[in-house]
Design a protein around this motif. Sequence first.
Motif, PDB file in Angstrom:
ATOM      1  N   THR A 148      11.418  -4.163  24.655  1.00  0.00           N
ATOM      2  CA  THR A 148      12.607  -4.793  24.620  1.00  0.00           C
ATOM      3  C   THR A 148      12.273  -6.323  24.775  1.00  0.00           C
ATOM      4  O   THR A 148      11.255  -6.734  25.100  1.00  0.00           O
ATOM      5  N   VAL A 190      17.528   2.025  23.202  1.00  0.00           N
ATOM      6  CA  VAL A 190      17.484   3.003  24.434  1.00  0.00           C
ATOM      7  C   VAL A 190      18.608   4.099  24.098  1.00  0.00           C
ATOM      8  O   VAL A 190      18.552   5.195  24.664  1.00  0.00           O
ATOM      9  N   ALA A 211      29.043   0.905  24.768  1.00  0.00           N
ATOM     10  CA  ALA A 211      27.943   0.269  25.593  1.00  0.00           C
ATOM     11  C   ALA A 211      27.191  -0.740  24.778  1.00  0.00           C
ATOM     12  O   ALA A 211      27.063  -0.752  23.539  1.00  0.00           O
ATOM     13  N   GLY A 212      26.281  -1.564  25.569  1.00  0.00           N
ATOM     14  CA  GLY A 212      25.225  -2.423  24.800  1.00  0.00           C
ATOM     15  C   GLY A 212      25.921  -3.717  24.843  1.00  0.00           C
ATOM     16  O   GLY A 212      24.947  -4.633  24.827  1.00  0.00           O
ATOM     17  N   ASP A 232      34.025   2.414  28.913  1.00  0.00           N
ATOM     18  CA  ASP A 232      32.762   1.331  28.818  1.00  0.00           C
ATOM     19  C   ASP A 232      31.700   1.670  29.884  1.00  0.00           C
ATOM     20  O   ASP A 232      31.997   2.019  30.839  1.00  0.00           O
ATOM     21  N   GLN A 281      20.862  -0.964  30.703  1.00  0.00           N
ATOM     22  CA  GLN A 281      19.878  -1.861  29.907  1.00  0.00           C
ATOM     23  C   GLN A 281      18.727  -0.770  29.421  1.00  0.00           C
ATOM     24  O   GLN A 281      18.494   0.412  29.912  1.00  0.00           O
ATOM     25  N   THR A 320      19.029  -7.442  37.422  1.00  0.00           N
ATOM     26  CA  THR A 320      19.258  -7.086  35.892  1.00  0.00           C
ATOM     27  C   THR A 320      19.265  -8.369  35.018  1.00  0.00           C
ATOM     28  O   THR A 320      19.585  -8.053  33.797  1.00  0.00           O
ATOM     29  N   ASP A 330      21.554 -10.345  34.682  1.00  0.00           N
ATOM     30  CA  ASP A 330      23.021 -10.471  34.597  1.00  0.00           C
ATOM     31  C   ASP A 330      24.148 -10.860  35.519  1.00  0.00           C
ATOM     32  O   ASP A 330      23.696 -10.833  36.781  1.00  0.00           O
ATOM     33  N   ILE A 376      31.000  -7.826  34.332  1.00  0.00           N
ATOM     34  CA  ILE A 376      29.870  -8.469  33.991  1.00  0.00           C
ATOM     35  C   ILE A 376      30.105  -9.607  33.146  1.00  0.00           C
ATOM     36  O   ILE A 376      30.919  -9.774  32.212  1.00  0.00           O
TER      37      ILE A 376
HETATM   38  P1  AMP Z   1      19.626  -3.569  26.081  1.00  0.00           P
HETATM   39  O1  AMP Z   1      18.583  -3.420  27.126  1.00  0.00           O
HETATM   40  O2  AMP Z   1      19.346  -3.971  24.818  1.00  0.00           O
HETATM   41  O3  AMP Z   1      20.598  -2.397  25.987  1.00  0.00           O
HETATM   42  O4  AMP Z   1      20.555  -4.684  26.683  1.00  0.00           O
HETATM   43  C1  AMP Z   1      21.196  -4.943  28.022  1.00  0.00           C
HETATM   44  C2  AMP Z   1      22.047  -6.114  28.169  1.00  0.00           C
HETATM   45  O5  AMP Z   1      23.326  -5.802  27.313  1.00  0.00           O
HETATM   46  C3  AMP Z   1      22.527  -5.991  29.622  1.00  0.00           C
HETATM   47  O6  AMP Z   1      21.702  -6.681  30.398  1.00  0.00           O
HETATM   48  C4  AMP Z   1      23.924  -6.576  29.492  1.00  0.00           C
HETATM   49  O7  AMP Z   1      23.632  -7.987  29.306  1.00  0.00           O
HETATM   50  C5  AMP Z   1      24.467  -6.361  28.024  1.00  0.00           C
HETATM   51  N1  AMP Z   1      25.309  -5.022  28.333  1.00  0.00           N
HETATM   52  C6  AMP Z   1      25.087  -3.737  28.197  1.00  0.00           C
HETATM   53  N2  AMP Z   1      26.057  -2.961  28.399  1.00  0.00           N
HETATM   54  C7  AMP Z   1      27.200  -3.988  28.700  1.00  0.00           C
HETATM   55  C8  AMP Z   1      28.522  -3.673  28.895  1.00  0.00           C
HETATM   56  N3  AMP Z   1      29.004  -2.582  29.139  1.00  0.00           N
HETATM   57  N4  AMP Z   1      29.191  -4.741  29.283  1.00  0.00           N
HETATM   58  C9  AMP Z   1      28.562  -5.836  29.278  1.00  0.00           C
HETATM   59  N5  AMP Z   1      27.387  -6.243  29.093  1.00  0.00           N
HETATM   60  C10 AMP Z   1      26.539  -5.204  28.657  1.00  0.00           C
END
Ligand code: AMP
Length: 630
Positions: free
Chosen positions: A241, A287, A363-364, A385, A389, A478, A480, A492
């Motif tokens: 990642t 993932v 998600a994502g 929702d 990660q 995280t 975030d 978030i």
């Molecule tokens: P990834 O590792 O590619 O799945 O990316 C993860 C990142 O996507 C997280 O750290 C968040 O910044 C963002 N993310 C994933 N799901 C959500 C969600 N439901 N709401 C807001 N941001 C999300």
Amino acid sequence: MTSSHAMHARSLADPQGFWAEQAARIDWETPFERVLDDSHAPFARWFVGGRTNICHNAIDRHLPTRAQSRALVYVSTETGEERIYTYAQLHDEVVRMAAILQSLGVEKGDRVLIYMPMIPEALFAMLACTRIGAIHSVVFGGFASVSLAARIDDARPRVIVSADAGSRAGKVVPYKPLLDEAIRLASHQPEKVLLVDRQLSDMPRDAGRDEDYAAWRERVAGAEVPCVWLESNEPSYVLYTSGTTGKPKGVQRDTGGYAVALATSIEYIFCGKPGDTMFTASDIGWVVGHSYIVYAPLLAGMSTVMYEGTPVRPDGGILWKLVEQYGVNMLFTAPTAIRVLKKQDPALLRRHDLSSLRLLFLAGEPLDEPTARWIQDGIGKPVVDNYWQTESGWPIIAIQRGVEALPAKLGSPGVPAYGYDLRIVDEVTGEECPPGQKGVVAIDYPLPPGCMSTLWGDDDRFVRTYWTAVPNRRSYSTFDWGVRDEDGYVFILGRTDDVINVAGHRLGTREIEESLSSHNGVAEVAVVGVQDALKGQVAMGFCIARDAARTATPADRVALEGELMKTVDQQLGAVARPARVYFVNVLPKTRSGKLLRRAIQAVAEGRDPGDLTTIEDPTALEQIKAAMAE
Ligand code: AMP
């Protein structure tokens, strides 16, 4: 039914008891001696001494009761193909793939890199690896040769499994030339490359190295390959990642903890039960694909739908058509897919019988309220929702409808899931923020089962990156921002680092900058994520040309921009291509030379860049505005 709050509290007060109970969801060849070994924090070892196998639990375990039940539905609207496998047939295919990998020299602990389009053989390869204790590393097919080479060098695979081509939106996307180029660029050389020939594209072969899957599949018919029992903490896979440096991070997953966490999530979060059908419209390179196309549905004895295609071909009703056709009970995709559908005829939402569908999971990336409302009203099903990660492997925050159907609050993915000691903390002091105050979303030690165990081959980087970012507490960051309300719902608020999220795909701005800088016309570059109505964010590049003559006229600039886009396409893949590249004479930096990415991002989004006392040349931001206005 217990409340989510009570379950969450119990999972933290008595993690050993809670997770020992969950562990009964899977078969163990040897029972574990300890639920949690926390003697080497921040590392956490779950189900120590227990021996199990993910492939056994996903397939073999179900054979006595569901050999003839549907396990995998494969549909490609790109090639018009449909293939359905029962558990018995899936078992046969996975055993054959395992036998081939063994014949090619793969042993327990060896890495197998999987660079494949969405075809069943990709899923067979993943399960075959876990069957024989090999560690798979799936690389998303949208990545090109430089990205792939970096992953080859880090994972050092003995064998690579690939195919001639994929197909996207009706266009054939060749894989093999990119793979050959990546192997040429890499210092590590795989011993063998196993190729699935879909006959979509010509595929030159290297006589000593490349092997044909179809021929091997016949050769190994009838082979028996028993599952190799692994200690719970032995790795199952590495998934790369993006981070804030150009070097991708190999998120390493264990075996027992992951299987238990996924099996648990299917009941408590996804409300699934054996015999249900789950359709995760994502890609095995991410993932979400690992956890909810491949492993979790099979671990739970459900059937999984694997889809090659887009949400709008042949028309914007295709996802709903597949739901009807295969009796899908839960659909999982990314908000961008829904935003794409918003542009289509709304009647398409009502053309198909959706009575089988219980829940839509998204998600994502952030789910904006209008999109959530539009789809919820349009299909008349609850939207769930969920926030997580690559590192976590399963949802961190969600309304856990299998525990308690708490009311959803639009804009929030819900409340922390059982197992996660989630805190919103002050970035400077590490102290917990009161409700309503923005802070970093952190998880106090230990991470629950299923989360990353370390970074592949780099324990130090794992500790440095994730466990030192939050000061004064033993907490995982995280990266975030988030805020909690009085009821415990978390909202978030975007990343704290330079990672951007384009259509649910996570990209590092630094990787894109490195790629743009490799073009000899570029002297300096900054890449930022800019808000976009469809994709959530897009990457935008701001470059200083090495030779001002190359950007003198609008036509020059268009030409150079085109070349730069092509460079990124070739090196990283179209997925990382910036939406635009603009040219300036100076970039906003501090006097010590640090790029002010946040200020660039603010200006690009038409916001106030805030405090600029540290900026070296204040005209730099004016230039950005002017370049974008042109
Ligand atoms: P990834 O590792 O590619 O799945 O990316 C993860 C990142 O996507 C997280 O750290 C968040 O910044 C963002 N993310 C994933 N799901 C959500 C969600 N439901 N709401 C807001 N941001 C999300």
